[in-house]
Design a protein around this motif. Structure first.
Motif, PDB file in Angstrom:
ATOM      1  N   LEU A 285       0.825  -1.205   0.000  1.00  0.00           N
ATOM      2  CA  LEU A 285       0.000   0.000   0.000  1.00  0.00           C
ATOM      3  C   LEU A 285       0.861   1.257   0.000  1.00  0.00           C
ATOM      4  O   LEU A 285       0.548   2.234  -0.703  1.00  0.00           O
ATOM      5  CB  LEU A 285      -0.924  -0.011   1.224  1.00  0.00           C
ATOM      6  CG  LEU A 285      -1.864   1.181   1.386  1.00  0.00           C
ATOM      7  CD1 LEU A 285      -2.810   1.300   0.197  1.00  0.00           C
ATOM      8  CD2 LEU A 285      -2.663   1.048   2.691  1.00  0.00           C
TER       9      LEU A 285
ATOM     10  N   PHE B 183      -7.268  -4.107   2.249  1.00  0.00           N
ATOM     11  CA  PHE B 183      -6.186  -3.636   1.396  1.00  0.00           C
ATOM     12  C   PHE B 183      -6.720  -3.118   0.069  1.00  0.00           C
ATOM     13  O   PHE B 183      -6.368  -2.013  -0.375  1.00  0.00           O
ATOM     14  CB  PHE B 183      -5.193  -4.775   1.155  1.00  0.00           C
ATOM     15  CG  PHE B 183      -4.176  -4.499   0.090  1.00  0.00           C
ATOM     16  CD1 PHE B 183      -3.150  -3.597   0.296  1.00  0.00           C
ATOM     17  CD2 PHE B 183      -4.247  -5.157  -1.140  1.00  0.00           C
ATOM     18  CE1 PHE B 183      -2.206  -3.338  -0.697  1.00  0.00           C
ATOM     19  CE2 PHE B 183      -3.310  -4.916  -2.125  1.00  0.00           C
ATOM     20  CZ  PHE B 183      -2.294  -4.002  -1.914  1.00  0.00           C
TER      21      PHE B 183
ATOM     22  N   LYS C 179      -8.435   0.270   0.338  1.00  0.00           N
ATOM     23  CA  LYS C 179      -7.497   1.385   0.519  1.00  0.00           C
ATOM     24  C   LYS C 179      -6.790   1.732  -0.789  1.00  0.00           C
ATOM     25  O   LYS C 179      -6.556   2.911  -1.088  1.00  0.00           O
ATOM     26  CB  LYS C 179      -6.475   1.031   1.601  1.00  0.00           C
ATOM     27  CG  LYS C 179      -7.063   0.976   3.004  1.00  0.00           C
ATOM     28  CD  LYS C 179      -6.034   0.492   4.018  1.00  0.00           C
ATOM     29  CE  LYS C 179      -6.632   0.364   5.414  1.00  0.00           C
ATOM     30  NZ  LYS C 179      -5.652  -0.171   6.391  1.00  0.00           N
ATOM     31  N   VAL C 180      -6.447   0.716  -1.568  1.00  0.00           N
ATOM     32  CA  VAL C 180      -5.768   0.974  -2.843  1.00  0.00           C
ATOM     33  C   VAL C 180      -6.698   1.692  -3.821  1.00  0.00           C
ATOM     34  O   VAL C 180      -6.308   2.679  -4.457  1.00  0.00           O
ATOM     35  CB  VAL C 180      -5.251  -0.340  -3.468  1.00  0.00           C
ATOM     36  CG1 VAL C 180      -4.762  -0.093  -4.899  1.00  0.00           C
ATOM     37  CG2 VAL C 180      -4.125  -0.918  -2.631  1.00  0.00           C
TER      38      VAL C 180
END
Length: 277
Positions: A77, A166, A169-170
């Motif tokens: 990230l 994850f 968030k990306v």
């Protein structure tokens, strides 16, 4: 003598605890673990040890086999956010590649992503303003390869909390409006409409959990357009007649539906663009 409901629940809790004791499937949603554990106990006649092994085997077939190693999510990230800050498209794609390679499906798809999406979106006609990606894996990270219109919303789901956290968030770092959530498609199908729904290589995994379940989901999806794919080779890179198997089964399963579709083969993937309207 039949077991009481309390005995069954106790055994179910024991199997879930045994599965959760290991790190491998600790972040898989409870809905999936309990569903597989309940089915395993039924097959194994209530034997906790055997049911635990069967449950882990089931989790491997639908999740673990595609991600043999848990990625270092925070480090990945950070790399993506650094690339986004530089605002260089090629640097962003390069930063995403390690994460895409962590999942077998996106790793196999990586060399043909631009070609794949150009062909798919060209056949959609109108550019979608909402895209839904079910059993998504790392696929939402391929957004920079998609010709998505500005302002489009990306909705995605999968069964693992760490993976979903994850991915969300990306996609947010990429500046795309999104909702990425944990969802077990067999206990909680997503009825929300979208212009197009992606279901990449998911039908065989659903079928492995119960004959007809994957095809049933296709009927339940409310999007006017579905993009559904099937592998033409195993994870060990063997074909075993998979193209013929899936193409024949697809034709048979949708014969009674007034759907139109295009069939395209990309790399080791058989892709169907289905129009329900």
């Amino acid at each position: 003598m039949p077991q009481s409901a309390s005995e069954e629940e106790l055994k179910l809790s024991r199997v879930v605890e045994e599965v959760r004791a290991g790190k491998r499937y600790r972040s898989v949603t409870d809905q999936t673990v309990r569903r597989l554990a309940r089915a395993a106990l039924a097959v194994e006649g209530g034997d906790i040890t055997k049911a635990t092994k069967r449950t882990k085997r089931g989790l491997h077939e639908i999740f673990g086999a595609f991600m043999p190693m848990t990625p270092k999510y925070e480090a990945l990230l950070c790399k993506v956010r650094e690339a986004v800050a530089c605002n260089e498209p090629e640097a962003i794609r390069a930063a995403l590649e390690p994460a895409l390679k962590a999942h077998s499906s996106t790793r196999e798809r990586l060399p043909i992503l631009s070609e794949l999406y150009d062909e798919i979106f060209a056949r959609l006609g109108t550019a979608p303003t909402t895209v839904r990606d079910l059993a998504c894996g790392m696929n939402p990270l391929t957004i920079p390869w998609m010709p998505l219109p500005v302002g489009a919303t990306y909705i995605a789901s999968d069964i693992d909390h760490r993976l979903v956290g994850f991915v969300g968030k990306v996609v947010t770092a990429l500046g795309v409006t999104n909702r990425v959530e944990v969802r077990d498609l067999l206990t909680e199908p997503d009825p929300e409409p979208a212009d197009v729904t992606f279901l990449f290589k998911a039908v065989p995994c659903l079928e492995a959990q119960g004959r007809g379940l994957g095809w049933k989901l296709l009927k339940q999806i409310t999007s006017p357009v579905l993009v559904v794919s099937f592998p033409t080779k195993t994870l060990g890179r063997r074909s075993r007649g998979m193209y013929r198997t899936y193409s024949t089964e697809f034709s048979r399963r949708i014969a009674d539906h007034p759907w139109k579709y295009d069939e395209i083969e990309f790399g080791d993937e058989l892709v169907y663009i289905i129009r329900k309207d």
